[in-house]
Structure formats: structure tokens, C-alpha cells
Write an enzyme that holds these catalytic residues in place. Structure first.
Site, PDB file in Angstrom:
ATOM      1  N   CYS A  83     -11.147 -13.361 -10.820  1.00  0.00           N
ATOM      2  CA  CYS A  83      -9.878 -13.889 -11.341  1.00  0.00           C
ATOM      3  C   CYS A  83     -10.136 -14.549 -12.683  1.00  0.00           C
ATOM      4  CB  CYS A  83      -9.293 -14.888 -10.348  1.00  0.00           C
ATOM      5  SG  CYS A  83      -7.847 -15.767 -10.966  1.00  0.00           S
TER       6      CYS A  83
ATOM      7  N   THR B 175       5.231   8.208  10.827  1.00  0.00           N
ATOM      8  CA  THR B 175       4.414   7.131  11.382  1.00  0.00           C
ATOM      9  C   THR B 175       4.243   7.382  12.871  1.00  0.00           C
ATOM     10  OG1 THR B 175       4.396   4.768  11.974  1.00  0.00           O
ATOM     11  CG2 THR B 175       6.521   5.684  11.331  1.00  0.00           C
ATOM     12  N   SER B 176       3.009   7.191  13.355  1.00  0.00           N
ATOM     13  CA  SER B 176       2.725   7.417  14.769  1.00  0.00           C
ATOM     14  C   SER B 176       3.162   6.215  15.602  1.00  0.00           C
ATOM     15  CB  SER B 176       1.236   7.691  14.953  1.00  0.00           C
ATOM     16  OG  SER B 176       0.489   6.687  14.315  1.00  0.00           O
TER      17      SER B 176
ATOM     18  N   ASN C 148       8.326  12.934  13.153  1.00  0.00           N
ATOM     19  CA  ASN C 148       6.864  12.801  13.140  1.00  0.00           C
ATOM     20  C   ASN C 148       6.230  13.985  13.850  1.00  0.00           C
ATOM     21  OD1 ASN C 148       4.653  11.018  12.312  1.00  0.00           O
ATOM     22  ND2 ASN C 148       4.205  10.887  14.495  1.00  0.00           N
TER      23      ASN C 148
ATOM     24  N   ARG D 272      -5.524   5.135   7.856  1.00  0.00           N
ATOM     25  CA  ARG D 272      -5.417   4.236   9.005  1.00  0.00           C
ATOM     26  C   ARG D 272      -5.098   4.939  10.307  1.00  0.00           C
ATOM     27  NH1 ARG D 272      -3.970  -1.523   8.510  1.00  0.00           N
ATOM     28  NH2 ARG D 272      -4.172  -2.125   6.347  1.00  0.00           N
TER      29      ARG D 272
ATOM     30  N   HIS E 216       2.602  -3.573   4.308  1.00  0.00           N
ATOM     31  CA  HIS E 216       1.143  -3.693   4.156  1.00  0.00           C
ATOM     32  C   HIS E 216       0.741  -3.981   2.708  1.00  0.00           C
ATOM     33  CE1 HIS E 216       0.735  -1.172   8.099  1.00  0.00           C
ATOM     34  NE2 HIS E 216       0.992  -2.445   8.327  1.00  0.00           N
TER      35      HIS E 216
ATOM     36  N   VAL F  11       1.142   1.800   0.913  1.00  0.00           N
ATOM     37  CA  VAL F  11       0.839   0.838  -0.151  1.00  0.00           C
ATOM     38  C   VAL F  11       0.833   1.518  -1.512  1.00  0.00           C
ATOM     39  CG1 VAL F  11      -0.490  -0.663   1.395  1.00  0.00           C
ATOM     40  CG2 VAL F  11      -1.678   1.153   0.137  1.00  0.00           C
ATOM     41  N   ASP F  12       1.295   2.784  -1.543  1.00  0.00           N
ATOM     42  CA  ASP F  12       1.158   3.589  -2.765  1.00  0.00           C
ATOM     43  C   ASP F  12       2.285   3.422  -3.774  1.00  0.00           C
ATOM     44  OD1 ASP F  12       3.286   5.256  -1.709  1.00  0.00           O
ATOM     45  OD2 ASP F  12       1.799   6.268  -0.480  1.00  0.00           O
TER      46      ASP F  12
HETATM   47 ZN    ZN Z   1      -7.557 -17.190  -9.147  1.00  0.00          ZN
END
Ligand code: ZN
Length: 243
Positions: free
Chosen positions: A146, A187-188, A212, A26, A113, A95-96
Site C-alpha cells: 500500500c 451457479t451450482s 444450470n 471455485r 464475492h 468477481v470479473d
Molecule cells: Zn494501506
């Protein structure tokens, strides 16, 4: 007189995970910015309307470096802080799930996130493990749906065009307002509303520290700006907070 231990809050960005082999998709030079085709994979409307984009997204998730990644010295230093009895909260743009993998108490991590380790149904909202969805991809389902409602499944991460979870953001705001020390690391500070948490913390009297490589718009508010590599700078900085 009761003295309260100072609460240390960290805002962690992509720079914290690059030593673990996870590139910054990102950031200003990131894949999502350089390649408009790649950006489609993480843009909600495109993802929902284009089955080919979803198939590509599942292949990208399958091949993600996240699954091989291990926590690094920065993640471990934060766990060390918690184990030393220092009240700590982590607000992360990552998100890791590597803060939790390193051993940090999961409820102390706010994932602004979302998480790549879960999937969510866009129809019924049901969540499940990413592992299971990727097993279905490996066994030939190119766009697994799903199992409950047949709806479109996606990674439980915030895509472009989606808003942040208001409950998570609300907690992050409370942490920023209530902490004594706020450390922005890797983080920037270009992505809102995550970046504005820094201003909020400073406004409410927290000591602000920034680690940073590149300048950030909030450097002027910081008591200290550290440009050294995170893997050595963060452990050194956090050791000053342990008793
Ligand atoms: Zn569903």
C-alpha cells in the site's frame, strides 16, 4: 390503480462467465478444489503470513484470463432487459466485472464475492484499481504494498477465511425478499450464503427459475429448471420478460 413492474432478480455464478473464457475456479471441479497449493493463494491467513504465496498470487492475477475477457450473450441479454425498462438487479458470485462491462448500471450489480478489478489494503482499507497494481508488478515489484501505509495489498475479492461484505449481503437479502422473479443462472448453489438467497426468494413468493447444467439443491423449489447452454437459454428466457 398503480401497477408496479415486476422486479427481476438474477443470481449469477461462474457458469455465466465460462463462455467469456473465465474458468470456474471455485466449482466442484475447480482449480481451488483440485489443487491444495492453488487454494493457498486465495486463503486469507496463508496470504497474509507467506510472502512467497503473495508473489505467486500477483503472478496469477497478472496472468488472469479476466483481463482479456469480453461479456457474452448472457451478460448482454441482462443488459437488454434493463434497456427494455424492466427493473432488474443482479447478485453475482463472479468477481470479473463483466455485467458492468456489458453495460449494466453498476449500482444494479451486487458483487457478493467482491471485485478482481480493485485492490484493497489489509492495513488501512484503502482501495485502488487493480490495473495500477499490475503495472507495478510488470515493472518488477513482486509484492506491491500500500502506497499509503505500507500494508499488504490484496485483490478486493473475498478469500477463503474472509467474510462477505455485510452491506452487500444485506442488500442482496433485501432484493431476494422483494423481487417477483428470481433467476439463478450458472451457479451450482453449493456456496453459502449465496445459495440461501434462492430459498429466501421462494419463501417470499418469488417465481423461481434455475438455469444450470447440473442439478442444484434448490431444483425442487423451482417453477422451471433449464439445463440448456446458458448462452442461448438465458436470452430466450429473458425475452419472455420484455414488454
Ligand atoms: Zn494501506
Amino acid at each position: 390503480m398503480v401497477t408496479r413492474k415486476p422486479l427481476v432478480a438474477l443470481l449469477s455464478g461462474a457458469g455465466v462467465s465460462t463462455d467469456s473464457g473465465i474458468p470456474d475456479y471455485r466449482g466442484p471441479q475447480g482449480l481451488w478444489r483440485r489443487d491444495p497449493e492453488a487454494e493457498k493463494l486465495v486463503t486469507y491467513d496463508v496470504y497474509m503470513s507467506d510472502p512467497e504465496i503473495r508473489r505467486r498470487s500477483w503472478r496469477m492475477r497478472r496472468d488472469s484470463p479476466t483481463w482479456q475477457a469480453r461479456p457474452n450473450a448472457a451478460h448482454e441479454a441482462i443488459v437488454g432487459l434493463e434497456r427494455a425498462g424492466v427493473p432488474v438487479r443482479v447478485i453475482t458470485q463472479n468477481v470479473d466485472g463483466l455485467h458492468q462491462r456489458a453495460g449494466l448500471t453498476p449500482r444494479k450489480v451486487l458483487e457478493l464475492h467482491g471485485s478482481a478489478r480493485s485492490v484493497v489494503c489489509t492495513g488501512c482499507g484503502e482501495r485502488g484499481p487493480m490495473d495500477e497494481a499490475l503495472e507495478r508488478v510488470a515493472s518488477g515489484e513482486e509484492d506491491p504494498d500500500c502506497r499509503g501505509c505500507g500494508g499488504i495489498l490484496k485483490s478486493a475479492t473475498v478469500m477463503f477465511g474472509e467474510r462477505l461484505d455485510p452491506a452487500v449481503l444485506g442488500e442482496a437479502v433485501a432484493v431476494a425478499k422483494g423481487c417477483d422473479v428470481f433467476i439463478a443462472v450458472g451457479t451450482s448453489l453449493q456456496v453459502q450464503p449465496a445459495a440461501s438467497l434462492v430459498g429466501l426468494a421462494a419463501e417470499h413468493g418469488a417465481r423461481l427459475l434455475i438455469v444450470n447444467a447440473e442439478p442444484t439443491p434448490y431444483d425442487g423449489l423451482a417453477e422451471r429448471v433449464i439445463r440448456e447452454p446458458i448462452g442461448t437459454a438465458l436470452p430466450a428466457l429473458l425475452s419472455t420478460f420484455t414488454p
